[in-house]
Scaffold this active site. Structure first.
Site, PDB file in Angstrom:
ATOM      1  N   GLY A 142       2.864  -4.180   8.932  1.00 37.69           N
ATOM      2  CA  GLY A 142       2.856  -2.923   9.173  1.00 37.69           C
ATOM      3  C   GLY A 142       1.618  -2.087   8.438  1.00 37.69           C
ATOM      4  N   THR A 143       0.641  -2.855   8.864  1.00 35.05           N
ATOM      5  CA  THR A 143      -0.682  -2.083   8.189  1.00 35.05           C
ATOM      6  C   THR A 143      -1.930  -1.979   9.380  1.00 35.05           C
ATOM      7  OG1 THR A 143      -2.656  -1.840   6.615  1.00 35.05           O
ATOM      8  CG2 THR A 143      -1.536  -4.145   6.918  1.00 35.05           C
ATOM      9  N   SER A 144      -2.430  -0.732   9.286  1.00 33.21           N
ATOM     10  CA  SER A 144      -3.479  -0.818  10.428  1.00 33.21           C
ATOM     11  C   SER A 144      -4.746  -1.504  10.084  1.00 33.21           C
ATOM     12  CB  SER A 144      -3.955   0.638  10.621  1.00 33.21           C
ATOM     13  OG  SER A 144      -4.394   1.173   9.465  1.00 33.21           O
TER      14      SER A 144
ATOM     15  N   VAL B 153       3.441   4.172  -0.882  1.00 34.68           N
ATOM     16  CA  VAL B 153       3.845   5.057  -2.159  1.00 34.68           C
ATOM     17  C   VAL B 153       5.070   5.499  -2.049  1.00 34.68           C
ATOM     18  CG1 VAL B 153       1.369   5.681  -2.411  1.00 34.68           C
ATOM     19  CG2 VAL B 153       2.936   7.101  -1.082  1.00 34.68           C
TER      20      VAL B 153
ATOM     21  N   HIS C  22      -1.655   1.458  -4.050  1.00 30.96           N
ATOM     22  CA  HIS C  22      -1.973   2.907  -3.847  1.00 30.96           C
ATOM     23  C   HIS C  22      -1.131   3.904  -4.527  1.00 30.96           C
ATOM     24  CE1 HIS C  22      -3.926   1.831   0.263  1.00 30.96           C
ATOM     25  NE2 HIS C  22      -4.859   1.485  -0.862  1.00 30.96           N
TER      26      HIS C  22
ATOM     27  N   CYS D 186      -0.818  13.178 -15.601  1.00 30.89           N
ATOM     28  CA  CYS D 186      -1.356  14.404 -16.255  1.00 30.89           C
ATOM     29  C   CYS D 186      -2.892  14.194 -16.103  1.00 30.89           C
ATOM     30  CB  CYS D 186      -0.686  14.585 -17.755  1.00 30.89           C
ATOM     31  SG  CYS D 186      -1.683  15.992 -18.471  1.00 30.89           S
TER      32      CYS D 186
ATOM     33  N   GLN E  55       0.862  -1.401   0.024  1.00 28.14           N
ATOM     34  CA  GLN E  55      -0.049  -0.036  -0.028  1.00 28.14           C
ATOM     35  C   GLN E  55       0.784   1.058   0.069  1.00 28.14           C
ATOM     36  OE1 GLN E  55      -3.478  -0.479   2.974  1.00 28.14           O
ATOM     37  NE2 GLN E  55      -1.853  -2.049   3.505  1.00 28.14           N
TER      38      GLN E  55
ATOM     39  N   CYS F  47      -3.689  14.453 -20.491  1.00 29.66           N
ATOM     40  CA  CYS F  47      -3.702  13.428 -21.570  1.00 29.66           C
ATOM     41  C   CYS F  47      -3.211  12.227 -20.988  1.00 29.66           C
ATOM     42  CB  CYS F  47      -2.377  14.018 -22.464  1.00 29.66           C
ATOM     43  SG  CYS F  47      -0.867  13.870 -21.693  1.00 29.66           S
TER      44      CYS F  47
ATOM     45  N   ALA G 285       8.858  -4.529  12.013  1.00 30.81           N
ATOM     46  CA  ALA G 285       8.937  -5.368  10.836  1.00 30.81           C
ATOM     47  C   ALA G 285      10.476  -5.347  10.644  1.00 30.81           C
ATOM     48  CB  ALA G 285       8.580  -4.476   9.884  1.00 30.81           C
TER      49      ALA G 285
HETATM   50  C1  BJW Z   1       4.587  -0.986  12.252  1.00 27.60           C
HETATM   51  C2  BJW Z   1       6.151  -0.180  12.627  1.00 27.60           C
HETATM   52  C3  BJW Z   1       6.878  -1.095  12.562  1.00 27.60           C
HETATM   53  C4  BJW Z   1       4.191   1.168  13.127  1.00 27.60           C
HETATM   54  N1  BJW Z   1       7.011  -2.399  12.094  1.00 27.60           N
HETATM   55  N2  BJW Z   1       4.582  -2.059  11.908  1.00 27.60           N
HETATM   56  C5  BJW Z   1     -15.935   0.505   3.978  1.00 27.60           C
HETATM   57  C6  BJW Z   1     -16.497   1.422   5.234  1.00 27.60           C
HETATM   58  C7  BJW Z   1     -16.074   2.737   5.056  1.00 27.60           C
HETATM   59  C8  BJW Z   1     -15.287   3.386   3.916  1.00 27.60           C
HETATM   60  C9  BJW Z   1     -14.955   2.421   2.916  1.00 27.60           C
HETATM   61  C10 BJW Z   1     -15.375   1.142   2.882  1.00 27.60           C
HETATM   62  N3  BJW Z   1     -14.786   0.639   2.014  1.00 27.60           N
HETATM   63  C11 BJW Z   1     -13.844   1.518   1.192  1.00 27.60           C
HETATM   64  C12 BJW Z   1     -13.759   2.726   1.886  1.00 27.60           C
HETATM   65  C13 BJW Z   1     -13.338   3.925   1.500  1.00 27.60           C
HETATM   66  C14 BJW Z   1     -12.012   3.881   1.709  1.00 27.60           C
HETATM   67  C15 BJW Z   1     -11.661   3.419   3.289  1.00 27.60           C
HETATM   68  O1  BJW Z   1     -11.090   2.503   3.307  1.00 27.60           O
HETATM   69  N4  BJW Z   1     -11.827   4.238   4.137  1.00 27.60           N
HETATM   70  C16 BJW Z   1     -11.426   3.665   5.515  1.00 27.60           C
HETATM   71  C17 BJW Z   1     -10.518   4.528   6.040  1.00 27.60           C
HETATM   72  C18 BJW Z   1     -12.637   3.484   6.194  1.00 27.60           C
HETATM   73  N5  BJW Z   1     -11.324   3.244   0.971  1.00 27.60           N
HETATM   74  C19 BJW Z   1     -11.001   4.036  -0.434  1.00 27.60           C
HETATM   75  O2  BJW Z   1     -11.630   5.251  -0.788  1.00 27.60           O
HETATM   76  C20 BJW Z   1     -10.235   3.300  -1.423  1.00 27.60           C
HETATM   77  N6  BJW Z   1     -10.725   3.314  -2.771  1.00 27.60           N
HETATM   78  C21 BJW Z   1     -12.197   2.784  -2.988  1.00 27.60           C
HETATM   79  O3  BJW Z   1     -12.483   2.105  -2.100  1.00 27.60           O
HETATM   80  O4  BJW Z   1     -12.735   2.991  -4.202  1.00 27.60           O
HETATM   81  C22 BJW Z   1     -14.038   2.587  -4.358  1.00 27.60           C
HETATM   82  C23 BJW Z   1     -14.892   3.821  -4.007  1.00 27.60           C
HETATM   83  C24 BJW Z   1     -14.967   4.343  -5.190  1.00 27.60           C
HETATM   84  C25 BJW Z   1     -16.014   5.703  -4.942  1.00 27.60           C
HETATM   85  C26 BJW Z   1     -16.202   6.049  -3.716  1.00 27.60           C
HETATM   86  C27 BJW Z   1     -16.049   5.031  -2.676  1.00 27.60           C
HETATM   87  C28 BJW Z   1     -15.402   3.828  -2.818  1.00 27.60           C
HETATM   88  C29 BJW Z   1      -8.909   4.102  -1.577  1.00 27.60           C
HETATM   89  C30 BJW Z   1      -8.198   4.111  -0.515  1.00 27.60           C
HETATM   90  C31 BJW Z   1      -6.939   4.881  -0.899  1.00 27.60           C
HETATM   91  C32 BJW Z   1      -5.902   5.198   0.552  1.00 27.60           C
HETATM   92  N7  BJW Z   1      -4.967   6.106   0.037  1.00 27.60           N
HETATM   93  C33 BJW Z   1      -3.997   6.433   1.150  1.00 27.60           C
HETATM   94  C34 BJW Z   1      -3.172   7.610   0.486  1.00 27.60           C
HETATM   95  C35 BJW Z   1      -2.124   7.316  -0.666  1.00 27.60           C
HETATM   96  C36 BJW Z   1      -1.490   8.330  -1.044  1.00 27.60           C
HETATM   97  C37 BJW Z   1      -0.653   9.096   0.040  1.00 27.60           C
HETATM   98  O5  BJW Z   1       0.200   8.523   0.647  1.00 27.60           O
HETATM   99  O6  BJW Z   1      -0.718  10.441   0.048  1.00 27.60           O
HETATM  100  O7  BJW Z   1      -3.150   5.376   1.406  1.00 27.60           O
HETATM  101  S1  BJW Z   1      -4.669   6.846   2.703  1.00 27.60           S
HETATM  102  C38 BJW Z   1      -3.433   5.913   3.540  1.00 27.60           C
HETATM  103  O8  BJW Z   1      -3.887   4.592   4.306  1.00 27.60           O
HETATM  104  C39 BJW Z   1      -2.308   5.402   2.365  1.00 27.60           C
HETATM  105  C40 BJW Z   1      -1.821   3.979   3.032  1.00 27.60           C
HETATM  106  O9  BJW Z   1      -1.620   3.103   2.117  1.00 27.60           O
HETATM  107  C41 BJW Z   1      -3.248   3.697   3.580  1.00 27.60           C
HETATM  108  C42 BJW Z   1      -3.129   2.281   4.777  1.00 27.60           C
HETATM  109  O10 BJW Z   1      -2.428   2.960   5.646  1.00 27.60           O
HETATM  110  P1  BJW Z   1      -1.540   1.774   6.375  1.00 27.60           P
HETATM  111  O11 BJW Z   1      -0.223   1.418   5.385  1.00 27.60           O
HETATM  112  O12 BJW Z   1      -2.188   0.885   6.923  1.00 27.60           O
HETATM  113  O13 BJW Z   1      -0.663   2.879   7.322  1.00 27.60           O
HETATM  114  P2  BJW Z   1      -1.377   3.247   8.755  1.00 27.60           P
HETATM  115  O14 BJW Z   1      -0.680   4.439   9.363  1.00 27.60           O
HETATM  116  O15 BJW Z   1      -2.909   3.306   8.973  1.00 27.60           O
HETATM  117  O16 BJW Z   1      -0.913   1.930   9.709  1.00 27.60           O
HETATM  118  C43 BJW Z   1       0.421   1.947  10.151  1.00 27.60           C
HETATM  119  C44 BJW Z   1       0.614   0.565  10.853  1.00 27.60           C
HETATM  120  O17 BJW Z   1       1.967   0.143  10.876  1.00 27.60           O
HETATM  121  C45 BJW Z   1       0.092   0.474  12.362  1.00 27.60           C
HETATM  122  O18 BJW Z   1      -1.075  -0.528  12.604  1.00 27.60           O
HETATM  123  C46 BJW Z   1       1.291   0.610  13.307  1.00 27.60           C
HETATM  124  O19 BJW Z   1       0.886  -0.161  14.504  1.00 27.60           O
HETATM  125  C47 BJW Z   1       2.176   0.021  12.409  1.00 27.60           C
HETATM  126  N8  BJW Z   1       3.651  -0.014  12.682  1.00 27.60           N
HETATM  127  N9  BJW Z   1       5.446   1.101  13.011  1.00 27.60           N
HETATM  128  C48 BJW Z   1       5.735  -2.779  11.717  1.00 27.60           C
HETATM  129  N10 BJW Z   1       8.201  -0.425  12.842  1.00 27.60           N
HETATM  130 ZN    ZN Z   2      -0.528  15.994 -20.753  1.00 27.51          ZN
END
Ligand code: BJW
Ligand code: ZN
Length: 260
Positions: A204-206, A120, A136, A144, A118, A147, A248
């Site tokens: 390492g994902t929530s 980037v 992601h 763009c 996940q 285009c 991790a």
């Molecule tokens: C360690 C550590 C160490 C610390 N070792 N571990 C159902 C209900 C409600 C909403 C939705 C649903 N289904 C879908 C949705 C909507 C939404 C969603 O899921 N929302 C929830 C928050 C509720 N999803 C979307 O919108 C997705 N698209 C989609 O569903 O499309 C269909 C659709 C179309 C039209 C309308 C609606 C839906 C897209 C999701 C895109 C997420 N984008 C981001 C930003 C990317 C760009 C950027 O970086 O700016 O992606 S958000 C952010 O969260 C990023 C991450 O990839 C993503 C996940 O986070 P991650 O990696 O889990 O990080 P953290 O910080 O959350 O957790 C870190 C973990 O590491 C923790 O657990 C720590 O304990 C641990 N940790 N140190 C190991 N050393």
């Molecule tokens: Zn262009």
């Protein structure tokens, strides 16, 4: 070689990491022919990349809806770009850590492997992971809106918001924002591989953001041996076969082995 012992200081990541669970994970991996790893921001934490949620997470200081949605970008592309450019600058010098490296060794050691990240930040690619899908997107790519051209750009962007050299259209970071679809091929690949795997590692994902969080859920439903590596409990912890409560960069080398 076994570094895990009994209770240690309360700040130790191994406090609740049981040696028998580490052994069990290592044995499963050693016997596996098909392995999938799903990673999140936590694997890059020890490289110095901030996570999103939690005490030090980005969403403590910034509201996702102001910065990581198509609507936010349409409203104020400069604000969104300033945030992304500050993150790009912060990540410019970061290096992969022992967790990224362990996944490269794992890929080299099993016949069928897929890394679905996940993240980037591009650190898995920098470490040498090849059989990989970026669910992601990637912060170092620009897309763009005019285009559709995509290009890699690692240099600092001086003129914000950046414009396309082909059509002068507005460029956006090639990442997946809330409400946007994930790259379909990549998501399908992750689901298919996870359901067919012998072992799925969830690192390492929530496990809060869907549809990525549904990938290990699908594996659990298919009877796959799912191992979580995270210092904190998550909504997945209860369902998976093993939940290794540690960092991790420390746990992955223990269960993969082969570290220099
Ligand atoms: C360690 C550590 C160490 C610390 N070792 N571990 C159902 C209900 C409600 C909403 C939705 C649903 N289904 C879908 C949705 C909507 C939404 C969603 O899921 N929302 C929830 C928050 C509720 N999803 C979307 O919108 C997705 N698209 C989609 O569903 O499309 C269909 C659709 C179309 C039209 C309308 C609606 C839906 C897209 C999701 C895109 C997420 N984008 C981001 C930003 C990317 C760009 C950027 O970086 O700016 O992606 S958000 C952010 O969260 C990023 C991450 O990839 C993503 C996940 O986070 P991650 O990696 O889990 O990080 P953290 O910080 O959350 O957790 C870190 C973990 O590491 C923790 O657990 C720590 O304990 C641990 N940790 N140190 C190991 N050393
Ligand atoms: Zn262009």
């Amino acid at each position: 070689m076994m570094m895990v012992s009994g209770p240690m200081s309360s700040t130790s990541p191994f406090t609740t990491l049981s040696p028998s669970d580490v052994d069990a994970a290592r044995a499963r991996l050693a016997a596996a022919r098909r392995v999938v790893a799903l990673t999140g921001a936590g694997i890059s934490a020890e490289s110095g990349v901030p996570t999103f949620r939690g005490a030090e997470g980005l969403w403590r200081s910034f509201r996702p809806e102001d910065l990581a949605t198509p609507r936010a970008f349409a409203r104020d592309p400069l604000l969104v770009w300033e945030w992304y450019e500050s993150r790009r600058r912060g990540m410019g010098a970061v290096r992969p850590n022992a967790g990224h490296d362990a996944l490269v060794r794992l890929e080299e050691g099993v016949p069928e492997f897929l890394l679905a990240t996940q993240n980037v930040d591009g650190l898995h690619g920098l470490a040498g992971s090849r059989r990989m899908v970026e669910l992601h997107g990637n912060l170092w790519r620009l897309r763009c809106l005019g285009c559709g051209a995509v290009r890699e750009e690692r240099r600092e962007l001086t003129d914000l918001p950046p414009r396309c050299t082909i059509c002068s259209g507005l460029l956006r970071p090639d990442v997946v924002w809330f409400g946007e679809d994930l790259p379909a091929g990549a998501l399908d690949q992750a689901f298919t591989a996870a359901r067919a795997a012998d072992v799925v590692l969830v690192v390492g994902t929530s496990s809060l953001v869907y549809p990525a969080a549904a990938v290990p859920e699908a594996a659990v439903s298919a009877g796959v041996f799912v191992v979580e590596i995270n210092p904190e409990r998550t909504p997945l912890s209860e369902a998976c076969a093993l939940s290794l409560r540690g960092r991790a960069a420390e746990v992955l080398p223990l269960i993969v082995g082969g570290a220099a």
